[in-house]
Design a protein around this motif. Structure first.
Motif, PDB file in Angstrom:
ATOM      1  N   TRP A  20       0.863  -1.178   0.000  1.00 15.17           N
ATOM      2  CA  TRP A  20       0.000   0.000   0.000  1.00 15.17           C
ATOM      3  C   TRP A  20       0.896   1.223   0.000  1.00 15.17           C
ATOM      4  CZ3 TRP A  20      -4.549  -1.648  -1.204  1.00 15.17           C
ATOM      5  CH2 TRP A  20      -4.959  -2.916  -0.797  1.00 15.17           C
ATOM      6  N   ASN A  21       0.572   2.173  -0.861  1.00 15.50           N
ATOM      7  CA  ASN A  21       1.453   3.309  -1.100  1.00 15.50           C
ATOM      8  C   ASN A  21       1.355   4.345   0.018  1.00 15.50           C
ATOM      9  OD1 ASN A  21       3.001   5.345  -2.148  1.00 15.50           O
ATOM     10  ND2 ASN A  21       1.587   5.875  -3.805  1.00 15.50           N
ATOM     11  N   LEU A  22       2.362   4.356   0.873  1.00 19.35           N
ATOM     12  CA  LEU A  22       2.465   5.375   1.920  1.00 19.35           C
ATOM     13  C   LEU A  22       3.647   6.304   1.677  1.00 19.35           C
ATOM     14  CD1 LEU A  22       1.733   3.123   5.049  1.00 19.35           C
ATOM     15  CD2 LEU A  22       0.139   4.549   3.745  1.00 19.35           C
ATOM     16  N   GLY A  23       4.270   6.147   0.509  1.00 15.53           N
ATOM     17  CA  GLY A  23       5.352   7.055   0.146  1.00 15.53           C
ATOM     18  C   GLY A  23       6.703   6.402  -0.020  1.00 15.53           C
ATOM     19  N   VAL A  24       6.906   5.214   0.549  1.00 13.32           N
ATOM     20  CA  VAL A  24       8.215   4.559   0.456  1.00 13.32           C
ATOM     21  C   VAL A  24       8.102   3.145  -0.105  1.00 13.32           C
ATOM     22  CG1 VAL A  24       9.185   5.915   2.351  1.00 13.32           C
ATOM     23  CG2 VAL A  24       8.059   3.737   2.849  1.00 13.32           C
ATOM     24  N   GLU A  25       6.891   2.698  -0.404  1.00 14.40           N
ATOM     25  CA  GLU A  25       6.696   1.340  -0.887  1.00 14.40           C
ATOM     26  C   GLU A  25       6.923   1.251  -2.391  1.00 14.40           C
ATOM     27  OE1 GLU A  25       5.162   1.921   2.902  1.00 14.40           O
ATOM     28  OE2 GLU A  25       4.575   2.957   1.064  1.00 14.40           O
ATOM     29  N   GLU A  26       6.961   0.018  -2.901  1.00 19.60           N
ATOM     30  CA  GLU A  26       7.107  -0.183  -4.333  1.00 19.60           C
ATOM     31  C   GLU A  26       5.880   0.316  -5.085  1.00 19.60           C
ATOM     32  OE1 GLU A  26       8.290  -3.725  -7.512  1.00 19.60           O
ATOM     33  OE2 GLU A  26       8.042  -4.188  -5.379  1.00 19.60           O
TER      34      GLU A  26
END
Length: 325
Positions: free
Chosen positions: A150-156
């Motif tokens: 889930w995109n929290l800013g540091v994920e793929e």
């Protein structure tokens, strides 16, 4: 966020639903016993949707099987969704699990379950469905994160998951028109997302976050809608530290108990009451909140990143959601 189970993806545009059936025994098998020991799809000819726009289409195929007893126990559906991410049309999916005695004339709550980084919906389906098997009659929906995160800013993942969940809820509201309350439960990376959904949208009546609290810089604001919050966190968590600060996942977190306090303040609750158990567990509760909301925090002594992933806390989450519905 790294997690000990596996992760998967969800999105926003076109829905194609394939109905299959699993019995409750099949959905929970192998886990219930162990747990008890613990306490655009655009139409032809239309231009593809933009990154900002979404449409949905749902097609039912097949019908329900029967359990070995000859009775229908649980109907499981799979939603195939298409979302435009970085200019590419990406298919994502979500598992939908109806109660065995599902009645289309009954108003159910819907619980969205968000897995951890590297996981799939199947890895978190058991926990979400167990919450629905206790106090709260509900439909369990377990989406898959793009690139298993889930995109929290540091994920793929680079998907706009807040926008995506908004569209998923709109679609589910249309499909189950009597539904009035949506809740979300998440672990690790998925818990981080449910906190973000709670701070940045008014979609949810309540959340339960396991293994992650508020992220620094994404705390509740004056515009944050009232929402009930259950936090469960291991005091020996070495992935998302209980005392907050820098994490190996690349984000900074608010200390767990301060996170609960911020939620209590955002919900206009009375002063919190704390309790330390004989085993060192720390419980912090905020009651008297606006619109009958509540904020509860459990710090579990001697436990790590998977703290609360158990039958005991599935029941606690179910009772918590039922109490604020």
């Amino acid at each position: 966020f790294p997690s000990s189970s596996a992760d998967a993806p969800l999105a926003v545009l076109c829905f194609v639903e394939r109905l299959t059936v699993n019995t409750l025994h099949r959905a929970v098998s192998g886990i219930a016993l162990a747990s008890l020991l613990l306490v655009g799809c655009s139409s032809e000819g239309e231009a593809p949707p933009s990154d900002e726009q979404a449409t949905s289409e749902m097609v039912d195929e097949g019908n329900a099987d029967e359990s070995q007893s000859g009775e229908r126990d649980n109907t499981e559906s799979e939603l195939i969704l298409s979302q435009v991410i970085e200019g590419e049309d990406i298919e994502r999916r979500a598992i939908v699990m109806l109660p065995g005695d599902y009645d289309p004339n009954t108003a159910y709550a819907i619980i969205l379950g968000f897995h951890g980084n590297g996981q799939s919906p199947e890895d978190f389906a058991w926990m979400t469905q167990r919450v629905c098997s206790f106090e709260l009659p509900c439909i369990a929906v377990v989406p898959e994160g793009y690139k298993r995160s889930w995109n929290l800013g540091v994920e793929e993942s680079t998907a706009d998951d807040v926008a995506f969940v908004s569209d998923v809820i709109a679609e589910l509201s249309s499909r189950y028109p009597l539904t009035s309350d949506f809740f979300a439960i998440g672990h690790s990376n998925g818990s981080g997302l449910v906190h973000v959904l709670a701070t940045e949208t008014s979609l949810l009546r309540g959340i339960a976050g396991f293994g992650s609290m508020l992220i620094e810089g994404r705390e509740p604001s004056a515009e944050t809608a009232a929402v009930s919050v259950l936090q469960v966190h291991g005091m020996d968590d070495d992935v998302i530290p209980y005392d907050g600060g820098d994490s190996p996942v690349g984000l900074r977190f608010v200390p767990a108990e301060q996170s609960a306090t911020l939620w209590g303040s955002a919900n206009g609750c009375d002063a919190g009451t704390g309790e330390i158990k004989d085993n060192g567990d720390r419980i912090l509760m905020f009651e008297g909140c606006v619109d009958d909301h509540r904020v509860h925090h459990y710090g579990l002594a001697g436990q790590g990143h998977d703290a609360g992933m158990s039958e005991e806390f599935a029941l606690i989450a179910s009772e918590f959601f039922a109490s604020v519905r």
